[in-house]
Design an enzyme around this catalytic site. Structure first.
Site, PDB file in Angstrom:
ATOM      1  N   GLY A 154      26.945  41.038  39.275  1.00  0.00           N
ATOM      2  CA  GLY A 154      27.316  41.170  37.868  1.00  0.00           C
ATOM      3  C   GLY A 154      28.353  40.118  37.527  1.00  0.00           C
ATOM      4  N   ARG A 155      29.291  40.495  36.644  1.00  0.00           N
ATOM      5  CA  ARG A 155      30.311  39.524  36.215  1.00  0.00           C
ATOM      6  C   ARG A 155      31.065  38.952  37.416  1.00  0.00           C
ATOM      7  NH1 ARG A 155      30.842  43.932  31.903  1.00  0.00           N
ATOM      8  NH2 ARG A 155      31.301  45.070  33.815  1.00  0.00           N
ATOM      9  N   ARG A 176      19.507  45.960  41.710  1.00  0.00           N
ATOM     10  CA  ARG A 176      18.256  46.665  41.387  1.00  0.00           C
ATOM     11  C   ARG A 176      17.337  45.790  40.539  1.00  0.00           C
ATOM     12  NH1 ARG A 176      21.598  51.660  39.198  1.00  0.00           N
ATOM     13  NH2 ARG A 176      22.628  49.808  38.346  1.00  0.00           N
ATOM     14  N   THR A 177      17.952  44.931  39.696  1.00  0.00           N
ATOM     15  CA  THR A 177      17.165  44.068  38.803  1.00  0.00           C
ATOM     16  C   THR A 177      17.521  42.615  39.091  1.00  0.00           C
ATOM     17  OG1 THR A 177      17.479  45.799  37.152  1.00  0.00           O
ATOM     18  CG2 THR A 177      16.571  43.705  36.364  1.00  0.00           C
ATOM     19  N   ARG A 233      34.204  49.167  45.688  1.00  0.00           N
ATOM     20  CA  ARG A 233      34.840  50.478  45.817  1.00  0.00           C
ATOM     21  C   ARG A 233      34.657  50.982  47.239  1.00  0.00           C
ATOM     22  NH1 ARG A 233      37.471  49.509  42.103  1.00  0.00           N
ATOM     23  NH2 ARG A 233      37.665  50.605  40.114  1.00  0.00           N
ATOM     24  N   ASP A 257      39.435  45.442  50.654  1.00  0.00           N
ATOM     25  CA  ASP A 257      40.481  45.572  49.631  1.00  0.00           C
ATOM     26  C   ASP A 257      40.493  46.977  49.057  1.00  0.00           C
ATOM     27  OD1 ASP A 257      42.497  44.566  47.785  1.00  0.00           O
ATOM     28  OD2 ASP A 257      40.950  44.615  46.225  1.00  0.00           O
ATOM     29  N   GLU A 262      42.069  56.102  48.707  1.00  0.00           N
ATOM     30  CA  GLU A 262      43.303  55.307  48.513  1.00  0.00           C
ATOM     31  C   GLU A 262      44.445  56.209  48.057  1.00  0.00           C
ATOM     32  OE1 GLU A 262      42.231  52.165  45.789  1.00  0.00           O
ATOM     33  OE2 GLU A 262      40.715  51.385  47.142  1.00  0.00           O
ATOM     34  N   HIS A 280      44.203  47.109  47.795  1.00  0.00           N
ATOM     35  CA  HIS A 280      43.555  47.089  46.464  1.00  0.00           C
ATOM     36  C   HIS A 280      44.312  46.154  45.504  1.00  0.00           C
ATOM     37  CE1 HIS A 280      40.899  49.614  43.535  1.00  0.00           C
ATOM     38  NE2 HIS A 280      41.036  48.378  43.096  1.00  0.00           N
ATOM     39  N   VAL A 281      44.325  44.875  45.859  1.00  0.00           N
ATOM     40  CA  VAL A 281      45.056  43.883  45.049  1.00  0.00           C
ATOM     41  C   VAL A 281      44.109  42.904  44.349  1.00  0.00           C
ATOM     42  CG1 VAL A 281      47.186  44.015  46.397  1.00  0.00           C
ATOM     43  CG2 VAL A 281      45.403  42.385  47.088  1.00  0.00           C
ATOM     44  N   GLY A 282      42.830  43.265  44.248  1.00  0.00           N
ATOM     45  CA  GLY A 282      41.840  42.341  43.679  1.00  0.00           C
ATOM     46  C   GLY A 282      42.267  41.704  42.368  1.00  0.00           C
TER      47      GLY A 282
HETATM   48  P1  NAP Z   1      29.108  44.526  36.558  1.00  0.00           P
HETATM   49  O1  NAP Z   1      29.161  43.259  35.791  1.00  0.00           O
HETATM   50  O2  NAP Z   1      28.689  45.770  35.872  1.00  0.00           O
HETATM   51  O3  NAP Z   1      28.170  44.260  37.839  1.00  0.00           O
HETATM   52  C1  NAP Z   1      27.723  45.284  38.667  1.00  0.00           C
HETATM   53  C2  NAP Z   1      26.641  44.731  39.587  1.00  0.00           C
HETATM   54  O4  NAP Z   1      26.301  45.741  40.529  1.00  0.00           O
HETATM   55  C3  NAP Z   1      25.349  44.346  38.863  1.00  0.00           C
HETATM   56  O5  NAP Z   1      24.833  43.171  39.424  1.00  0.00           O
HETATM   57  C4  NAP Z   1      24.418  45.516  39.150  1.00  0.00           C
HETATM   58  O6  NAP Z   1      23.073  45.078  39.132  1.00  0.00           O
HETATM   59  C5  NAP Z   1      24.878  45.886  40.558  1.00  0.00           C
HETATM   60  N1  NAP Z   1      24.565  47.268  40.916  1.00  0.00           N
HETATM   61  C6  NAP Z   1      24.976  48.402  40.328  1.00  0.00           C
HETATM   62  N2  NAP Z   1      24.463  49.479  40.940  1.00  0.00           N
HETATM   63  C7  NAP Z   1      23.690  49.010  41.948  1.00  0.00           C
HETATM   64  C8  NAP Z   1      22.885  49.622  42.928  1.00  0.00           C
HETATM   65  N3  NAP Z   1      22.745  50.953  43.022  1.00  0.00           N
HETATM   66  N4  NAP Z   1      22.243  48.822  43.813  1.00  0.00           N
HETATM   67  C9  NAP Z   1      22.349  47.471  43.739  1.00  0.00           C
HETATM   68  N5  NAP Z   1      23.109  46.838  42.834  1.00  0.00           N
HETATM   69  C10 NAP Z   1      23.767  47.594  41.940  1.00  0.00           C
HETATM   70  O7  NAP Z   1      30.541  44.858  37.173  1.00  0.00           O
HETATM   71  P2  NAP Z   1      31.719  43.839  37.580  1.00  0.00           P
HETATM   72  O8  NAP Z   1      32.574  43.553  36.405  1.00  0.00           O
HETATM   73  O9  NAP Z   1      31.143  42.708  38.349  1.00  0.00           O
HETATM   74  O10 NAP Z   1      32.559  44.813  38.556  1.00  0.00           O
HETATM   75  C11 NAP Z   1      31.940  45.367  39.693  1.00  0.00           C
HETATM   76  C12 NAP Z   1      32.844  46.388  40.359  1.00  0.00           C
HETATM   77  O11 NAP Z   1      33.899  45.734  41.045  1.00  0.00           O
HETATM   78  C13 NAP Z   1      33.597  47.365  39.435  1.00  0.00           C
HETATM   79  O12 NAP Z   1      32.770  48.421  39.000  1.00  0.00           O
HETATM   80  C14 NAP Z   1      34.728  47.845  40.320  1.00  0.00           C
HETATM   81  O13 NAP Z   1      34.343  48.998  41.033  1.00  0.00           O
HETATM   82  C15 NAP Z   1      34.936  46.687  41.292  1.00  0.00           C
HETATM   83  N6  NAP Z   1      36.243  46.006  41.076  1.00  0.00           N
HETATM   84  C16 NAP Z   1      37.162  45.993  42.081  1.00  0.00           C
HETATM   85  C17 NAP Z   1      38.377  45.351  41.875  1.00  0.00           C
HETATM   86  C18 NAP Z   1      39.412  45.283  42.950  1.00  0.00           C
HETATM   87  O14 NAP Z   1      40.593  45.213  42.628  1.00  0.00           O
HETATM   88  N7  NAP Z   1      39.028  45.287  44.214  1.00  0.00           N
HETATM   89  C19 NAP Z   1      38.679  44.771  40.652  1.00  0.00           C
HETATM   90  C20 NAP Z   1      37.711  44.804  39.657  1.00  0.00           C
HETATM   91  C21 NAP Z   1      36.491  45.432  39.874  1.00  0.00           C
HETATM   92  P3  NAP Z   1      21.844  46.075  38.793  1.00  0.00           P
HETATM   93  O15 NAP Z   1      22.309  46.970  37.671  1.00  0.00           O
HETATM   94  O16 NAP Z   1      20.722  45.136  38.418  1.00  0.00           O
HETATM   95  O17 NAP Z   1      21.548  46.821  40.042  1.00  0.00           O
HETATM   96  C1  8YV Z   2      42.480  47.811  39.246  1.00  0.00           C
HETATM   97  C2  8YV Z   2      39.975  47.670  39.740  1.00  0.00           C
HETATM   98  O1  8YV Z   2      43.375  47.579  40.273  1.00  0.00           O
HETATM   99  O2  8YV Z   2      39.340  46.992  37.578  1.00  0.00           O
HETATM  100  C3  8YV Z   2      39.050  47.643  38.580  1.00  0.00           C
HETATM  101  O3  8YV Z   2      37.983  48.269  38.685  1.00  0.00           O
HETATM  102  O4  8YV Z   2      39.670  48.175  40.760  1.00  0.00           O
HETATM  103  C4  8YV Z   2      41.293  47.008  39.642  1.00  0.00           C
HETATM  104  O5  8YV Z   2      41.281  45.903  38.803  1.00  0.00           O
HETATM  105  C5  8YV Z   2      42.447  49.258  39.067  1.00  0.00           C
HETATM  106  O6  8YV Z   2      41.417  49.718  38.288  1.00  0.00           O
HETATM  107  C6  8YV Z   2      43.764  49.700  38.462  1.00  0.00           C
HETATM  108  O7  8YV Z   2      44.070  50.967  38.833  1.00  0.00           O
END
Ligand code: NAP
Ligand code: 8YV
Length: 323
Positions: A154-155, A176-177, A233, A257, A262, A280-282
């Site tokens: 995704g993004r 999935r797509t 996650r 991360d 957590e 969790h410092v992403g």
């Molecule tokens: P997004 O743009 O909605 O992208 C999600 C991606 O996951 C899409 O490519 C989607 O494709 C795929 N996906 C979803 N369910 C799936 C499944 N069951 N099987 C295979 N692929 C699947 O979201 P984003 O903005 O990139 O963010 C993604 C995630 O990163 C967030 O939801 C959050 O949990 C995590 N995150 C973590 C941090 C951190 O601090 N570590 C920070 C920000 C975000 P399809 O729908 O085509 O399957």
């Molecule tokens: C944040 C994240 O640290 O945006 C998310 O999904 O995992 C992180 O950017 C968190 O959501 C803040 O509590």
């Protein structure tokens, strides 16, 4: 809606910038946790919004009959029961885009730390061992020649892939797509991708469909040179299976991360040597967290002043009904 400035409930912790900005347009009220037993009769009758940085379960929403919006601090909104919000016509907002590049940077840093053991090398220097014992050991792993599979494109996943292009590694992905117009190989199954690559970066949301999908079978398929990076996650990875796979050399290393429970990290992961761990410092730079905080508050303003949120999540594509 109750008269006066909209009352926004803040359960538990919240970014200071959100707390600083809320009083400009809203009347913030506070409880220590998203626990329905903490909601007073006054809150129940007057609260119309929640600013959330943690779990917002259905029973907490249901203690607030006038609730219109849950503004989540984070792009991932697995803590908010958005399906329940949808049944009540409550809009849920998140913070996409403003953190994408920061999280992609972190993913790349964690990948290199894991493969080249840079945190351990720095400890070697700081502990005086370079001078006393000589050079830090050569890293058994390298990024050179790797094939990286993104679980999620995704993004953030795409932003990670763009960075990886400049590293000269091969890139594949599982979603999935399939996404149109990309040169990366799409794998319709996670198992198929794990068999074809030696490095997996997890960047999918924490949902029922991703829950513990990175399990013993997937780690076995990744193989003995395998590296797993998780910036999505913690719930997506079976942590017990991962610790076991690292311990037994089923895969070579992991960089994490995010964790299922957590801020607690299983002892089994803390004690294996071939793992790099971050708390969790992403997205955790001041600038990016400020941008996320602004989007939380701006969503609330847009909802109450212009009747449409800026970034509603897919489950709640609502506009505001005004009398
Ligand atoms: P997004 O743009 O909605 O992208 C999600 C991606 O996951 C899409 O490519 C989607 O494709 C795929 N996906 C979803 N369910 C799936 C499944 N069951 N099987 C295979 N692929 C699947 O979201 P984003 O903005 O990139 O963010 C993604 C995630 O990163 C967030 O939801 C959050 O949990 C995590 N995150 C973590 C941090 C951190 O601090 N570590 C920070 C920000 C975000 P399809 O729908 O085509 O399957
Ligand atoms: C944040 C994240 O640290 O945006 C998310 O999904 O995992 C992180 O950017 C968190 O959501 C803040 O509590």
């Amino acid at each position: 809606m109750p008269q006066g400035r909209p009352r926004i409930l803040v359960p538990g912790r919240m970014s200071k910038r959100v707390l600083d900005r809320l009083p400009d347009r809203f009347e913030p009220v506070f409880v220590s946790a998203a626990d329905p037993s903490l909601v007073t009769a006054d809150m129940a009758s007057s609260v119309v919004g929640i600013a959330a940085q943690g779990k917002i379960p259905a029973d907490f929403m249901d203690a607030l009959p006038n609730l219109e919006i849950v503004a989540n601090f984070g792009v991932g909104y697995d803590g908010v029961d958005a399906a329940h919000a949808a049944t009540r016509g409550i809009v849920v907002t998140n913070t996409p885009d403003v953190l994408t590049e920061e999280v992609a940077d972190t993913a790349i840093g964690l990948l290199i730390n894991t493969v080249r053991q840079l945190p351990a090398a720095e400890q070697w220097l700081r502990q005086g061992r370079w001078a006393k014992e000589g050079s830090f050991a050569l890293s058994p792993l390298t990024l050179r020649g790797r094939t990286v599979g993104l679980y999620g494109l995704g993004r953030i996943g795409l932003s990670i892939a763009r960075r990886l292009e400049s590293f000269g590694v091969s890139i594949a992905y599982h979603t999935r797509t399939p996404r149109e117009g990309l040169a990366y190989r799409h794998h319709p199954t996670l198992k198929g991708m794990a068999e074809a690559v030696d490095t997996i970066i997890v960047i999918v949301p924490g949902t029922e469909s991703t829950r513990r999908t990175v399990n013993a079978e997937i780690l076995q398929a990744l193989g003995p040179q395998g590296v797993l990076i998780n910036v999505g996650r913690g719930t997506t990875v079976d942590e017990a299976a991962l610790a076991d796979a690292l311990q037994r050399g089923v895969i070579a290393g992991a960089g994490l991360d995010v964790f299922e429970n957590e801020p607690y990290v299983p002892d089994a992961l803390l004690t294996v040597p071939n793992v790099s761990l971050l708390p969790h410092v992403g997205s955790a730079s001041q600038a990016t967290r400020n941008a996320m905080a602004d989007l939380v508050v701006d969503n609330l303003i847009a909802w109450f002043e212009r009747d449409a949120a800026l970034t509603p999540v897919d489950e709640t594509p609502f506009t505001r009904k005004t009398a």
